[in-house]
Design an enzyme around this catalytic site. Structure first.
Site, PDB file in Angstrom:
ATOM      1  N   SER A   6       0.821  -1.214   0.000  1.00  0.00           N
ATOM      2  CA  SER A   6       0.000   0.000   0.000  1.00  0.00           C
ATOM      3  C   SER A   6       0.856   1.265   0.000  1.00  0.00           C
ATOM      4  CB  SER A   6      -0.919  -0.007   1.224  1.00  0.00           C
ATOM      5  OG  SER A   6      -0.164  -0.199   2.407  1.00  0.00           O
ATOM      6  N   ASN A  23      -1.343  -3.006  12.713  1.00  0.00           N
ATOM      7  CA  ASN A  23      -2.813  -2.913  12.707  1.00  0.00           C
ATOM      8  C   ASN A  23      -3.329  -1.749  13.555  1.00  0.00           C
ATOM      9  OD1 ASN A  23      -2.517  -5.168  11.200  1.00  0.00           O
ATOM     10  ND2 ASN A  23      -3.420  -6.587  12.670  1.00  0.00           N
ATOM     11  N   HIS A  69     -40.736  23.073  -7.668  1.00  0.00           N
ATOM     12  CA  HIS A  69     -40.817  22.264  -8.900  1.00  0.00           C
ATOM     13  C   HIS A  69     -40.132  22.978 -10.071  1.00  0.00           C
ATOM     14  CE1 HIS A  69     -44.054  20.041  -6.743  1.00  0.00           C
ATOM     15  NE2 HIS A  69     -44.344  21.259  -6.313  1.00  0.00           N
ATOM     16  N   SER A 121     -16.481  28.213 -26.002  1.00  0.00           N
ATOM     17  CA  SER A 121     -16.567  26.969 -26.761  1.00  0.00           C
ATOM     18  C   SER A 121     -15.562  27.049 -27.899  1.00  0.00           C
ATOM     19  CB  SER A 121     -17.984  26.830 -27.305  1.00  0.00           C
ATOM     20  OG  SER A 121     -17.994  26.025 -28.455  1.00  0.00           O
ATOM     21  N   LYS A 127     -20.564  31.412 -26.820  1.00  0.00           N
ATOM     22  CA  LYS A 127     -20.783  30.715 -25.562  1.00  0.00           C
ATOM     23  C   LYS A 127     -19.904  31.169 -24.403  1.00  0.00           C
ATOM     24  CE  LYS A 127     -22.052  26.610 -25.435  1.00  0.00           C
ATOM     25  NZ  LYS A 127     -23.105  25.670 -25.112  1.00  0.00           N
ATOM     26  N   ASN A 171     -19.495  29.092 -20.933  1.00  0.00           N
ATOM     27  CA  ASN A 171     -19.956  27.899 -20.217  1.00  0.00           C
ATOM     28  C   ASN A 171     -19.549  27.956 -18.747  1.00  0.00           C
ATOM     29  OD1 ASN A 171     -20.954  26.855 -22.633  1.00  0.00           O
ATOM     30  ND2 ASN A 171     -18.964  25.943 -23.126  1.00  0.00           N
ATOM     31  N   GLU A 212     -19.912  23.204 -13.221  1.00  0.00           N
ATOM     32  CA  GLU A 212     -20.168  21.859 -13.750  1.00  0.00           C
ATOM     33  C   GLU A 212     -19.174  20.847 -13.197  1.00  0.00           C
ATOM     34  OE1 GLU A 212     -21.587  22.101 -18.202  1.00  0.00           O
ATOM     35  OE2 GLU A 212     -20.121  23.656 -17.795  1.00  0.00           O
ATOM     36  N   GLN A 250      -6.653  -2.132   3.924  1.00  0.00           N
ATOM     37  CA  GLN A 250      -5.697  -1.160   3.405  1.00  0.00           C
ATOM     38  C   GLN A 250      -6.266  -0.405   2.198  1.00  0.00           C
ATOM     39  OE1 GLN A 250      -2.048  -3.179   2.504  1.00  0.00           O
ATOM     40  NE2 GLN A 250      -2.543  -3.528   0.373  1.00  0.00           N
ATOM     41  N   LYS A 294      -7.705   3.614   2.227  1.00  0.00           N
ATOM     42  CA  LYS A 294      -7.030   4.912   2.092  1.00  0.00           C
ATOM     43  C   LYS A 294      -7.354   5.680   0.810  1.00  0.00           C
ATOM     44  CE  LYS A 294      -4.400   2.918   4.552  1.00  0.00           C
ATOM     45  NZ  LYS A 294      -4.934   1.799   5.388  1.00  0.00           N
TER      46      LYS A 294
HETATM   47  N1  ARG Z   1      -0.725  -1.239   5.137  1.00  0.00           N
HETATM   48  C1  ARG Z   1      -1.637  -1.836   6.033  1.00  0.00           C
HETATM   49  C2  ARG Z   1      -2.990  -1.094   5.962  1.00  0.00           C
HETATM   50  O1  ARG Z   1      -3.041  -0.091   5.345  1.00  0.00           O
HETATM   51  C3  ARG Z   1      -1.116  -1.754   7.421  1.00  0.00           C
HETATM   52  C4  ARG Z   1      -1.515  -2.904   8.292  1.00  0.00           C
HETATM   53  C5  ARG Z   1      -1.022  -4.176   7.743  1.00  0.00           C
HETATM   54  N2  ARG Z   1      -1.197  -5.233   8.671  1.00  0.00           N
HETATM   55  C6  ARG Z   1      -0.988  -6.520   8.379  1.00  0.00           C
HETATM   56  N3  ARG Z   1      -1.190  -7.372   9.300  1.00  0.00           N
HETATM   57  N4  ARG Z   1      -0.633  -6.887   7.184  1.00  0.00           N
HETATM   58  O2  ARG Z   1      -3.996  -1.549   6.494  1.00  0.00           O
END
Ligand code: ARG
Length: 442
Positions: free
Chosen positions: A10, A95, A141, A262, A268, A270, A275, A307, A310
């Site tokens: 990650s 964790n 409406h 445009s 135009k 816009n 938007e 993970q 994120k």
């Molecule tokens: N990169 C992991 C996450 O974003 C961190 C925790 C990973 N824990 C594990 N037991 N592999 O959740």
């Protein structure tokens, strides 16, 4: 399989949390020292090593790639201070570490978003004050309903934003609980002092259940829900800006910076920014659904699926901040074309309710009054006349109660300013409304 490491890791997205991760690790190391789990000497080495990494990151240096941000920082620390760096990870796990990082990040972002909302509210209130005498059609409406003051319309959004802010503050409360010390899932046999870490990191309290603490992401889902609601409110305003810019309405103008021409149609202008902000809501709502789906059905406790939380959190956050920033700058340049908004209130028989109220105030049951005015409007349409163009004799064909003063009830501004009930559109009610909303900004 050359991209396998990247797929399973990650780092490509969670390295955004590197500064937050270091701040949490410094607090953890201080706690380990205080609880006599590591020596002062080792603690100091770890803390100064982490600070040196932090300084380099702030100067633009990049962490070498690892599976995730936690490993990347730990490896770099060991590289800089030696094997003692490995003591940092005593009595914790990635964790509880990631759950902590994400909470710190979200708390910071809530503060930032709240500040932008505040400036947006101030801009809207200023616009409302500057345009306190601008009358425009109010719609239901999307059909002409009753004349209102433009200030009232603008302030409606200020109240939505106020609730958006309250929602964020509420979410903050539930985010402000420290999971660190839950370790992998079951807590730890080390004599840690979680409250001490919480205090160092500015958390209100510590989590009560280690399984819940490492696996729960409802604070993140709630945060992205709060963002979704802001985004939804922005889409409503943007939609109106787009309509109001249309030459059929021509109620407002915006600085050219927020519109574009445009490539083919020379006439135009816009409303692109409005938007794009409206369109960004698609991503933000998608982020919310992604998070819900990632956490759905996960057994306790931590699962690697988590993970994936994120990218949606970051995406929603980046997009709402940008959308709000652009919105603030765009609204600063909004100008009402008040001749047009006024002219528009004179179309569509918007005085009709006022006429029915006129009769009802003289004792005619409202339902009967409604019927009389409906007949009157039918007559106008058939004879191609506006309510202003009828004579008193014509009015009296429908009810003898109509007197000369009826013509005073046909002026849009008068109509709006007669609505003096609490929370209504009259200038008098709006002045009170402004006072109340300004109080929330202090
Ligand atoms: N990169 C992991 C996450 O974003 C961190 C925790 C990973 N824990 C594990 N037991 N592999 O959740």
């Amino acid at each position: 399989m050359q991209d396998f490491e990247q797929f399973i890791g990650s780092f490509s997205f969670d390295n955004r949390l590197s500064e937050v991760d270091i701040i949490a690790s410094i607090a953890h190391a201080k706690m380990l020292v205080k609880a006599n789990i590591i020596s002062i000497n080792d603690g100091n080495k770890i803390i100064s090593g982490l600070n040196s990494i932090l300084k380099d990151l702030q100067a633009g240096w990049l962490l070498p790639q690892e599976e995730d941000v936690h490993y990347a920082i730990e490896r770099e620390l060991i590289h800089r201070i030696g094997e003692v760096g490995g003591k940092m990870h005593t009595a914790r796990s990635r964790n509880d570490q990631i759950a902590t990082d994400l909470r710190i990040y979200i708390k910071q972002e809530i503060d930032t978003i709240k500040d932008i909302i505040n400036s947006f509210q101030k801009v809207l209130i200023k616009k409302a004050e500057e345009n306190i005498d601008v009358v425009m059609p109010g719609f239901t409406h999307l059909q002409p309903a009753q004349p209102i003051l433009a200030a009232h319309h603008l302030l409606a959004y200020v109240w939505m934003l106020d609730r958006d802010k309250q929602r964020l503050l509420d979410c903050y409360k539930r985010t402000n609980i420290l999971p660190l010390g839950s370790a992998a899932l079951a807590g730890t046999s080390f004599p840690i002092d979680r409250s001490f870490t919480a205090k160092l990191l500015g958390f209100d309290s510590v989590s009560e259940n280690s399984l819940d603490a490492v696996s729960d992401r409802d604070f993140a889902i709630e945060f992205v829900y709060c963002i979704s609601m802001i985004s939804l409110h922005l889409t409503r305003f943007c939609e109106e800006i787009i309509l109001w810019m249309n030459p059929e309405f021509a109620y407002i103008s915006l600085d050219d910076k927020f519109t574009s021409g445009s490539s083919i149609m020379p006439q135009k202008r816009n409303p692109d920014c409005a938007e794009v902000i409206r369109g960004k809501s698609g991503r933000v709502f998608g982020d919310l659904l992604a998070l819900l789906t990632i956490v759905k059905s996960l057994p306790l406790a931590y699962n690697r699926d988590l993970q994936e939380d994120k990218p949606p959190v970051f995406d929603a956050c980046d997009n709402i901040k940008m959308s709000l920033d652009v919105m603030v700058e765009m609204i600063k340049t909004l100008k009402f074309i008040k001749e047009n908004t006024l002219k528009s209130t004179e179309k569509g028989f918007m005085a009709a309710t006022e006429l029915a109220d006129y009769l009802a105030k003289q004792g005619v049951p409202f339902r009967t009054a409604h019927g009389i005015v409906k007949d009157l409007l039918f007559y106008c349409q058939k004879n191609h006349k506006t309510l202003n163009e009828l004579s008193l004799e014509e009015y009296n064909k429908f009810s003898s109660i109509f007197k000369q003063d009826i013509f005073g009830y046909l002026d849009s501004k008068n109509i709006a300013n007669m609505k003096t009930s609490y929370g209504a559109t009259s200038k008098k009610s709006i002045i009170l409304q402004m006072k109340n909303i300004k109080r929330t900004l202090k």
